[in-house]
Design a protein around this motif. Structure first.
Motif, PDB file in Angstrom:
ATOM      1  N   SER A 109       0.855  -1.196   0.000  1.00  0.00           N
ATOM      2  CA  SER A 109       0.000   0.000   0.000  1.00  0.00           C
ATOM      3  C   SER A 109       0.888   1.241   0.000  1.00  0.00           C
ATOM      4  CB  SER A 109      -0.912   0.018   1.234  1.00  0.00           C
ATOM      5  OG  SER A 109      -1.793  -1.076   1.219  1.00  0.00           O
ATOM      6  N   TYR A 110       0.383   2.301  -0.662  1.00  0.00           N
ATOM      7  CA  TYR A 110       1.168   3.528  -0.821  1.00  0.00           C
ATOM      8  C   TYR A 110       0.441   4.701  -0.159  1.00  0.00           C
ATOM      9  CZ  TYR A 110       3.223   0.613  -4.486  1.00  0.00           C
ATOM     10  OH  TYR A 110       3.817  -0.412  -5.183  1.00  0.00           O
ATOM     11  N   GLU A 140       3.320  -4.486   7.905  1.00  0.00           N
ATOM     12  CA  GLU A 140       2.477  -3.375   8.345  1.00  0.00           C
ATOM     13  C   GLU A 140       3.288  -2.212   8.926  1.00  0.00           C
ATOM     14  OE1 GLU A 140      -0.576  -3.758   7.412  1.00  0.00           O
ATOM     15  OE2 GLU A 140      -0.257  -5.869   6.942  1.00  0.00           O
ATOM     16  N   SER A 141       4.612  -2.263   8.817  1.00  0.00           N
ATOM     17  CA  SER A 141       5.444  -1.149   9.276  1.00  0.00           C
ATOM     18  C   SER A 141       5.572  -0.104   8.176  1.00  0.00           C
ATOM     19  CB  SER A 141       6.835  -1.649   9.670  1.00  0.00           C
ATOM     20  OG  SER A 141       6.752  -2.547  10.757  1.00  0.00           O
ATOM     21  N   ASP A 142       5.869   1.130   8.590  1.00  0.00           N
ATOM     22  CA  ASP A 142       6.018   2.227   7.636  1.00  0.00           C
ATOM     23  C   ASP A 142       7.419   2.236   7.049  1.00  0.00           C
ATOM     24  OD1 ASP A 142       3.457   2.983   8.135  1.00  0.00           O
ATOM     25  OD2 ASP A 142       3.957   4.686   9.409  1.00  0.00           O
ATOM     26  N   PHE A 204       5.245   3.534   2.199  1.00  0.00           N
ATOM     27  CA  PHE A 204       4.580   2.314   1.729  1.00  0.00           C
ATOM     28  C   PHE A 204       4.649   1.252   2.813  1.00  0.00           C
ATOM     29  CE2 PHE A 204       8.988   1.782   0.316  1.00  0.00           C
ATOM     30  CZ  PHE A 204       9.278   0.463   0.673  1.00  0.00           C
ATOM     31  N   LYS A 205       3.655   0.370   2.799  1.00  0.00           N
ATOM     32  CA  LYS A 205       3.570  -0.719   3.768  1.00  0.00           C
ATOM     33  C   LYS A 205       3.471  -2.040   3.023  1.00  0.00           C
ATOM     34  CE  LYS A 205       1.168   1.819   7.471  1.00  0.00           C
ATOM     35  NZ  LYS A 205      -0.031   1.844   8.332  1.00  0.00           N
ATOM     36  N   VAL A 206       4.142  -3.046   3.548  1.00  0.00           N
ATOM     37  CA  VAL A 206       4.073  -4.391   2.983  1.00  0.00           C
ATOM     38  C   VAL A 206       3.154  -5.221   3.877  1.00  0.00           C
ATOM     39  CG1 VAL A 206       5.381  -6.409   2.262  1.00  0.00           C
ATOM     40  CG2 VAL A 206       6.412  -4.133   2.102  1.00  0.00           C
ATOM     41  N   HIS A 207       2.187  -5.889   3.253  1.00  0.00           N
ATOM     42  CA  HIS A 207       1.175  -6.626   4.007  1.00  0.00           C
ATOM     43  C   HIS A 207       1.444  -8.125   3.966  1.00  0.00           C
ATOM     44  CE1 HIS A 207      -1.082  -2.915   4.119  1.00  0.00           C
ATOM     45  NE2 HIS A 207      -1.069  -2.853   2.798  1.00  0.00           N
ATOM     46  N   THR A 211      -2.927 -11.486   6.733  1.00  0.00           N
ATOM     47  CA  THR A 211      -3.541 -10.260   7.238  1.00  0.00           C
ATOM     48  C   THR A 211      -4.400  -9.617   6.160  1.00  0.00           C
ATOM     49  OG1 THR A 211      -1.648  -9.899   8.689  1.00  0.00           O
ATOM     50  CG2 THR A 211      -3.079  -8.018   8.278  1.00  0.00           C
ATOM     51  N   LEU A 212      -3.890  -9.638   4.926  1.00  0.00           N
ATOM     52  CA  LEU A 212      -4.623  -9.040   3.811  1.00  0.00           C
ATOM     53  C   LEU A 212      -5.910  -9.810   3.537  1.00  0.00           C
ATOM     54  CD1 LEU A 212      -3.888  -6.566   2.135  1.00  0.00           C
ATOM     55  CD2 LEU A 212      -3.020  -8.080   0.363  1.00  0.00           C
TER      56      LEU A 212
END
Length: 789
Positions: A109-110, A140-142, A204-207, A211-212
């Motif tokens: 996510s951006y 989920e970290s920035d 951006f966050k990596v999921h 969780t997604l």
């Protein structure tokens, strides 16, 4: 007839009272409303906006051709209408959502960081991130990203309380022990846009895939429209275009899933037919080669006509035997497969092959029912485990039906074998007849018979293969999209509604503050307000006068035409009606708090009485902080304190004032025990002397809220006056005053309201027309400025 006064629910005075409260406190209500509106604006601005997309799916569309259904029936496959609740579970299953997400690449996510708000974006980004995170804590970290130039970027992230910064080149992977990241730029990042993009802070966050999946599973809701097989899918997301994309892809994945069962049936049938065709082709080729060789070796040309008829009969019976044997093989294969299902508890059931007799309705129905039950079990497993009661019940029903089918197949095989035995008897009869034919021709008939039997079987298989291919061409999903995904706009938060709530809460808080201020901190501001709060007599009100200060105490003498002077005249008139049965009157004036204007009222009331040709004696009995001498600009070494201790006589302490008919006894030296000397027996003598020689004796005493001197003196006086100032007067003071009156059984007790503003003064509006002046005054904490008493 008696006249009855009509009582209305709402009195005019009540409305006036409410209006006065509003005019005094409107700014509090307005301030609370404005603050609530400002807070609601920033609150709703910071809230994450949630949008929704919707689409509709028809579960059974009936778009297949009639011959396709007939072909499926011929293959032993029957379609059962889907159960809507099961289909809802299928759509929201983890597997289907995972397939959808794997096609969409939503794992990153951006965001764009603004001054007040961080906004998530879905498209129009100048770069694309491909990431594989190895450290689970980084999900989920920035990851903060800053574009340095057209070729380089910088990312930073936090781990275990420390910030790690990495620089990289676009399209070149960054390999760390925690992650593998590749960031590729696109056409939006070029020489013309680089300067503006460099100033933007990206995140951006990596999921994590689980969780997604959970996020989208909880965000989607499905409703079965009433009296239809239509499912309405609704998805909530922070970005409307992403919600539409996901919902469209999910719908396509589900439709593909529903078509898979028909494709599996068709593929399985074709494989079985091709296998049989391959075997029969090999047999036919061998028989044909054998016949050609035999004819060539024996020089056989033709058979007699009768022998040919026998031969055809033998071929027919042989074909029947072959067909029965083939059906037995099909039943054995089906028996083996059903037995395998029972032993392995497999979750898939391939439909049976096409070798089912046209009249065998039970086997068709039983197999269709078994398939439907197995499919229902598979669909229920999307939302439950095998320990679920419903799954256990299905397993029991499947096991019972499976045993019934196996028993039926076993009985069918016995019947088929009996038919084969009957056919073999017919074949033996015709064989014995054909044996009468010469050996060469008999051998040739045997070969021809085998060839005809296999050719018929080959033609049958080709016909079924063609039908299956036609069915494949006509396969359509049993479900269809009747309404593609579209955005229905923002569904939450309802910013307008939230703002209304904030304003409502602000209004309530404002009203609570006004209520508390009115009830707990309410100050009496007018004659009417005081009259509503007490039944005690009110002699009058004294309005403010800005021209009055510490050097101008005796306002009634300085400005006889001022409205404030008229207010003292009103009090003087009202005094005539109090204790009217006595002659000369001793009047005590006190207050609850210092600074309420009791000394100011004592001096001016004494003056206004003196100007009415009354002989007045003013006694300064506030021995703690005497102010009368300052008000009259007089001094004396002896006074009331000297009298009370017996040092001097009364006549020696009486002083003439600049005001005609007004004499005064000042406080004299301030004693260390002022409250004790008030108990002196000489005090009664002072009052007795005043009654004998003056019309009025005005006694200025200490505030009753701090010192009890006034309570001691009250038993010697004829009238007690209590001065209230609008800056101090409240319900508590009124209550205390009433308690004093009741406790001491005071009969001639009156109130004076000091410091009333002009617009609130009843007197001012009634009498100022006669003077043409607009006087007021500032006195201490409301009336005259009296810092002491």
């Amino acid at each position: 007839m008696s006249n009855k006064k009509k009582i209305s629910i709402i009195e005019t005075d009540d409305l006036i009272y409410v209006w006065r409260i509003f005019t005094k406190n409107w700014y509090i209500l307005l301030t609370c409303i404005l603050l609530a509106f400002v807070v609601s604006y920033f609150y709703t601005y910071k809230l994450k906006e949630v949008y929704a997309a919707q689409s509709q799916i028809l579960l059974k569309n009936n778009e297949t051709y009639d011959y396709q259904s007939q072909i499926y029936k011929g293959l032993g496959y029957y379609y059962n209408s889907p159960d809507n609740s099961n289909q809802i579970r299928v759509i929201t299953s983890n597997d289907l959502i995972n397939k959808t997400l794997s096609r969409l690449k939503f794992d990153v996510s951006y965001f764009i960081v603004g001054r007040l708000k961080t906004t998530e974006v879905f498209d129009a980004m100048p770069f694309v991130v491909s990431a594989q995170v190895l450290d689970y804590s980084l999900f989920e970290s920035d990851f903060k990203l800053k574009i340095i130039n057209e070729k380089q970027y910088e990312i930073s992230y936090s781990k275990e309380g420390s910030t790690i910064v990495k620089k990289g080149n676009f399209s070149e992977p960054i390999q760390e022990t925690d992650f593998f990241i590749t960031i590729k730029k696109n056409e939006l990042l070029n020489n013309e846009t680089i300067n503006s993009l460099k100033s933007i802070d990206y995140v951006f966050k990596v999921h994590d895939v689980n969780t997604l999946i959970s996020k989208y599973k909880s965000s989607i809701s499905i409703e079965n429209l009433e009296n239809t097989t239509i499912l309405e899918l609704t998805l909530e997301d922070g970005i409307p275009s992403r919600a539409v994309t996901f919902l469209d892809t999910l719908s396509k994945e589900y439709i593909q899933y529903t078509a898979q069962a028909q494709i599996t049936v068709n593929s399985n049938t074709l494989d079985n037919i091709d296998k049989q065709l391959k075997e029969i082709t090999i047999i036919l080729n061998g028989i044909e080669d054998n016949m050609e060789s035999y004819k060539s070796d024996k020089a056989v040309l033709d058979l007699p006509r009768q022998e040919e008829q026998y031969f055809h009969k033998l071929v027919e019976y042989d074909a029947q035997k072959r067909n029965f044997q083939l059906y037995i093989q099909s039943l054995e294969a089906l028996e083996k497969y059903i037995t395998t299902i029972g032993n392995s508890k497999t979750d898939k059931l391939l439909p049976p092959s096409f070798y089912i007799e046209p009249g065998d309705d039970y086997l068709r129905s039983a197999l269709s029912k078994l398939y439907a039950m197995q499919m229902s079990r598979n669909e229920n497993l999307f939302g439950a485990t095998e320990l679920n009661n419903h799954i256990n019940e299905l397993d029991q029903n499947i096991e019972l039906l499976r045993k019934n089918i196996l028993t039926y197949i076993d009985n069918s095989k016995k019947g088929l074998r009996q038919k084969i035995a009957d056919v073999e008897m017919q074949i033996a009869d015709y064989t014995s007849i054909i044996k009468t034919v010469p050996k060469t021709q008999r051998d040739l008939l045997t070969i021809q018979r085998k060839l005809d039997v296999n050719e018929r079987m080959y033609e049958y298989l080709l016909e079924k293969r063609a039908s299956t291919l036609i069915a494949r061409a006509g396969i359509l999903p049993e479900t269809s999209i009747i309404e593609t995904a579209h955005s229905i706009g923002m569904i939450k938060p309802n910013k307008k509604k939230i703002s209304y709530y904030f304003i409502l809460v602000g209004s309530i808080i404002g009203l609570i503050i006004i209520f508390l201020r009115t009830t707990l901190f309410y100050k009496i501001q007018s004659f009417e307000e005081l009259r509503k709060l007490t039944a005690l007599p009110i002699l009058g009100e004294i309005i403010q006068n800005a021209e009055t200060d510490n050097t101008n105490y005796v306002i009634v003498d300085k400005n006889p035409k001022a409205p404030i002077t008229e207010s003292f005249r009103v009090i003087r008139t009202n005094l005539e009606y109090m204790a009217s049965e006595v002659g000369p009157k001793v009047i005590l004036i006190t207050s609850y708090n210092p600074g309420e204007g009791k000394t100011f009222c004592s001096v001016n009331l004494a003056t206004i009485l003196a100007k009415a040709s009354k002989k007045v004696l003013l006694i300064e009995l506030d021995l703690h902080k005497p102010k009368v001498q300052k008000a009259l600009s007089m001094t004396s070494d002896i006074g009331i304190s000297s009298i009370l201790i017996g040092k001097v006589g009364i006549k020696d302490c009486i002083l003439e004032t600049p005001i005609e008919n007004l004499d005064a006894i000042l406080s004299g030296p301030t004693p260390p025990n002022a409250s004790e000397i008030i108990l002196s027996k000489h005090l009664a003598e002072v009052f007795e002397y005043g009654r004998n020689n003056y019309d009025y004796v005005i006694v200025d005493t200490a505030p009753i809220g701090l010192i009890t001197d006034a309570l001691v003196i009250m038993k010697y006086v004829d009238i007690s006056l209590f001065v209230l100032n609008t800056k101090f007067a409240n319900k508590k003071v009124i209550s205390i005053t009433q308690e004093i009156v009741d406790a001491n059984k005071l009969t001639n007790f009156g109130l004076i309201l000091n410091g009333v503003k002009r617009k609130r003064s009843r007197y001012y509006y009634n009498y100022n027309y006669g003077y043409g002046y607009g006087y007021g005054y500032s006195y201490g904490s409301g009336g005259y400025k009296d810092k002491g008493n």
